[in-house]
Scaffold this motif. Structure first.
Motif, PDB file in Angstrom:
ATOM      1  N   SER A  12     -18.270  47.399  37.230  1.00 15.04           N
ATOM      2  CA  SER A  12     -17.259  48.084  36.427  1.00 15.04           C
ATOM      3  C   SER A  12     -16.026  48.310  37.287  1.00 15.04           C
ATOM      4  CB  SER A  12     -17.797  49.393  35.857  1.00 15.04           C
ATOM      5  OG  SER A  12     -18.415  50.141  36.853  1.00 15.04           O
ATOM      6  N   PHE A  13     -14.897  48.410  36.624  1.00 17.59           N
ATOM      7  CA  PHE A  13     -13.636  48.663  37.314  1.00 17.59           C
ATOM      8  C   PHE A  13     -13.098  50.012  36.865  1.00 17.59           C
ATOM      9  CE2 PHE A  13     -13.437  43.911  37.379  1.00 17.59           C
ATOM     10  CZ  PHE A  13     -13.319  43.762  38.755  1.00 17.59           C
ATOM     11  N   PRO A  14     -12.418  50.726  37.747  1.00 22.54           N
ATOM     12  CA  PRO A  14     -11.773  51.965  37.315  1.00 22.54           C
ATOM     13  C   PRO A  14     -10.733  51.646  36.249  1.00 22.54           C
ATOM     14  CG  PRO A  14     -11.570  51.632  39.705  1.00 22.54           C
ATOM     15  CD  PRO A  14     -12.134  50.375  39.138  1.00 22.54           C
ATOM     16  N   SER A  19     -13.922  54.338  33.429  1.00 24.31           N
ATOM     17  CA  SER A  19     -14.302  53.059  34.018  1.00 24.31           C
ATOM     18  C   SER A  19     -14.561  52.025  32.928  1.00 24.31           C
ATOM     19  CB  SER A  19     -15.502  53.256  34.961  1.00 24.31           C
ATOM     20  OG  SER A  19     -16.675  52.826  34.363  1.00 24.31           O
ATOM     21  N   LEU A  20     -14.231  50.804  33.256  1.00 22.68           N
ATOM     22  CA  LEU A  20     -14.392  49.705  32.310  1.00 22.68           C
ATOM     23  C   LEU A  20     -15.608  48.887  32.754  1.00 22.68           C
ATOM     24  CD1 LEU A  20     -13.158  47.982  29.962  1.00 22.68           C
ATOM     25  CD2 LEU A  20     -11.897  46.738  31.734  1.00 22.68           C
ATOM     26  N   ALA A  21     -16.638  48.885  31.922  1.00 20.89           N
ATOM     27  CA  ALA A  21     -17.870  48.154  32.261  1.00 20.89           C
ATOM     28  C   ALA A  21     -17.668  46.679  31.968  1.00 20.89           C
ATOM     29  CB  ALA A  21     -19.037  48.709  31.462  1.00 20.89           C
ATOM     30  N   ILE A  22     -17.859  45.841  32.960  1.00 11.02           N
ATOM     31  CA  ILE A  22     -17.647  44.395  32.800  1.00 11.02           C
ATOM     32  C   ILE A  22     -18.982  43.668  32.683  1.00 11.02           C
ATOM     33  CG2 ILE A  22     -16.595  42.329  33.817  1.00 11.02           C
ATOM     34  CD1 ILE A  22     -14.580  44.503  33.216  1.00 11.02           C
ATOM     35  N   MET A  23     -19.884  43.981  33.593  1.00 10.58           N
ATOM     36  CA  MET A  23     -21.200  43.317  33.579  1.00 10.58           C
ATOM     37  C   MET A  23     -22.288  44.354  33.502  1.00 10.58           C
ATOM     38  SD  MET A  23     -20.730  40.621  36.609  1.00 10.58           S
ATOM     39  CE  MET A  23     -19.033  40.141  36.789  1.00 10.58           C
ATOM     40  N   GLY A  40     -19.054  31.965  28.495  1.00 14.96           N
ATOM     41  CA  GLY A  40     -18.976  33.280  27.882  1.00 14.96           C
ATOM     42  C   GLY A  40     -17.562  33.506  27.418  1.00 14.96           C
ATOM     43  N   PRO A  41     -17.384  34.454  26.503  1.00 14.17           N
ATOM     44  CA  PRO A  41     -16.052  34.676  25.957  1.00 14.17           C
ATOM     45  C   PRO A  41     -15.080  35.199  27.008  1.00 14.17           C
ATOM     46  CG  PRO A  41     -17.631  36.296  25.115  1.00 14.17           C
ATOM     47  CD  PRO A  41     -18.407  35.326  25.926  1.00 14.17           C
ATOM     48  N   SER A  42     -13.805  35.042  26.705  1.00 13.20           N
ATOM     49  CA  SER A  42     -12.746  35.519  27.587  1.00 13.20           C
ATOM     50  C   SER A  42     -12.948  37.004  27.890  1.00 13.20           C
ATOM     51  CB  SER A  42     -11.430  35.301  26.852  1.00 13.20           C
ATOM     52  OG  SER A  42     -10.440  35.028  27.750  1.00 13.20           O
ATOM     53  N   GLY A  43     -12.785  37.372  29.130  1.00 10.48           N
ATOM     54  CA  GLY A  43     -12.872  38.786  29.502  1.00 10.48           C
ATOM     55  C   GLY A  43     -14.278  39.286  29.773  1.00 10.48           C
ATOM     56  N   CYS A  44     -15.269  38.393  29.714  1.00  7.14           N
ATOM     57  CA  CYS A  44     -16.649  38.860  29.918  1.00  7.14           C
ATOM     58  C   CYS A  44     -17.016  38.941  31.392  1.00  7.14           C
ATOM     59  CB  CYS A  44     -17.644  37.991  29.151  1.00  7.14           C
ATOM     60  SG  CYS A  44     -18.016  36.413  29.945  1.00  7.14           S
ATOM     61  N   GLY A  45     -16.090  38.562  32.262  1.00  2.00           N
ATOM     62  CA  GLY A  45     -16.337  38.757  33.690  1.00  2.00           C
ATOM     63  C   GLY A  45     -16.712  37.501  34.454  1.00  2.00           C
ATOM     64  N   LYS A  46     -16.387  36.328  33.912  1.00  2.43           N
ATOM     65  CA  LYS A  46     -16.770  35.088  34.579  1.00  2.43           C
ATOM     66  C   LYS A  46     -16.057  34.934  35.925  1.00  2.43           C
ATOM     67  CE  LYS A  46     -15.456  32.576  31.025  1.00  2.43           C
ATOM     68  NZ  LYS A  46     -14.958  33.697  30.198  1.00  2.43           N
ATOM     69  N   SER A  47     -14.748  35.155  35.912  1.00  2.00           N
ATOM     70  CA  SER A  47     -14.003  35.030  37.178  1.00  2.00           C
ATOM     71  C   SER A  47     -14.461  36.094  38.163  1.00  2.00           C
ATOM     72  CB  SER A  47     -12.492  35.166  36.934  1.00  2.00           C
ATOM     73  OG  SER A  47     -12.047  34.116  36.113  1.00  2.00           O
ATOM     74  N   THR A  48     -14.699  37.287  37.649  1.00  2.00           N
ATOM     75  CA  THR A  48     -15.184  38.371  38.512  1.00  2.00           C
ATOM     76  C   THR A  48     -16.525  37.988  39.136  1.00  2.00           C
ATOM     77  OG1 THR A  48     -14.062  39.963  37.091  1.00  2.00           O
ATOM     78  CG2 THR A  48     -15.770  40.831  38.550  1.00  2.00           C
ATOM     79  N   LEU A  49     -17.375  37.369  38.344  1.00  2.00           N
ATOM     80  CA  LEU A  49     -18.683  36.957  38.859  1.00  2.00           C
ATOM     81  C   LEU A  49     -18.535  35.966  40.017  1.00  2.00           C
ATOM     82  CD1 LEU A  49     -21.771  37.022  38.560  1.00  2.00           C
ATOM     83  CD2 LEU A  49     -21.565  35.288  36.775  1.00  2.00           C
TER      84      LEU A  49
END
Ligand code: ADP
Ligand code: MG
Length: 282
Positions: A12-14, A19-23, A40-49
């Motif tokens: 999650s990000f602040p 906080s915004l839960a991503i995964m 996965g859809p846009s914004g689901c955290g693929k790049s973050t992963l």
């Protein structure tokens, strides 16, 4: 032991609302010689992963292990190819390709030889002294690919690498990446391709991890047991495409509530596999 183990990763990000839960607890493994697509859809955290895998950011909880060791810092055995190519405009093709290996303390001759090898492998011979602005999108992405391969990574991470190319260029580059992948003389051991393009994932990967909308979880692991080269017009390809679409569209709730609050009740149930298409592999 799997090459990579992603174990119940929460991220999650602040945010303004706390906080915004991503995964929301992502678990999967990557084996040697795996070509794994993550869709996965846009914004689901693929790049973050991918950033978490490479050690550029840390999970909020859970663990990622590479060759059994927790990923604590930036992984020199992984290299990334970006949608935006991420080239330095003031450096030539050759200089851009050399970027990843310059910190290795190699002799200039060895660096030169390595750069030449991967310029050749990626079809950039004759463009060594060109600047990125002089190249088409497809050629720029070849430079991004050459730079990543030049470090001879165990794991090649690709973040929507074909998304900003025109369809024909994207298709020929996909084929070339597959050929490189199938060449035993070339790195990497495993490829992780992140994409929101289901047909692309099915045309390239051995296995697909399907993520839900944010906060994401694994809806299914799908084994793509279609013969190569993949025939996008085959019945089996259509069926698998439909199946993955249905997982994403029916298996997950909308991304966020209109207020932007991330809070939600329990995760939705994943849909079962349809009779005609293979079900989740795990
Ligand atoms: P994807 O690649 O699947 O489209 P991303 O991983 O880029 O998704 O982003 C997932 C969500 O996390 C997005 O809502 C994005 O705005 C948010 N996000 C990504 N990185 C950060 C960050 N460093 N700080 C705050 N929010 C972030
Ligand atoms: Mg992304």
């Amino acid at each position: 032991m799997a090459l990579i183990e992603v174990d119940d990763v929460v991220k999650s990000f602040p945010s303004r609302h706390g906080s915004l839960a991503i995964m929301n607890g992502i678990t999967f493994q990557v084996a040697d010689n795996d070509f794994l697509a993550i869709v996965g859809p846009s914004g689901c955290g693929k790049s973050t992963l991918l950033r978490l895998l490479q050690g550029l950011d840390r999970p909020t909880s859970g663990e990622i292990r590479f060759r059994g060791q927790p990923v604590g810092r930036v992984q020199s055995e992984m290299a990334m190819v970006f949608q935006s190519f991420a080239l330095y405009p003031w450096l030539t093709v050759k200089q851009n390709v050399a970027l990843g290996i310059e910190a290795r303390g190699w002799s200039p001759d060895r660096i030169e030889a390595q750069v030449e090898r991967y310029i050749s492998v990626t079809g950039l011979v004759g463009f060594e002294e060109a600047y990125p602005r002089e190249l088409s999108g497809g050629m720029r992405q070849r430079v991004g690919l050459a730079r990543a391969l030049a470090v001879e990574p165990a794991v090649l991470l690709m973040d929507e690498p074909f998304s900003s190319l025109d369809p024909l260029t994207a298709e020929s580059l996909r084929e070339e990446v597959l050929q490189l992948w199938q060449d035993p003389a070339l790195p990497p051991e495993a490829v992780l391709l992140v994409t929101h393009n289901i047909e692309e994932a099915l045309s390239m990967a051995d296995r697909i991890i399907v993520l839900s909308h944010r906060p994401s979880r694994v809806l299914a692991g799908v084994i793509v047991n279609l013969p190569r080269p993949r025939d996008r017009k085959s019945e089996a390809f259509y069926e698998l495409t439909d199946y993955v679409y249905s997982l994403i569209t029916e298996g997950g709730p909308p991304a966020t509530t209109p207020s932007g609050q991330g809070a939600r009740s329990g995760p939705p149930a994943a849909t079962g596999g349809p009779g005609a298409a293979p079900g989740p592999s795990k």
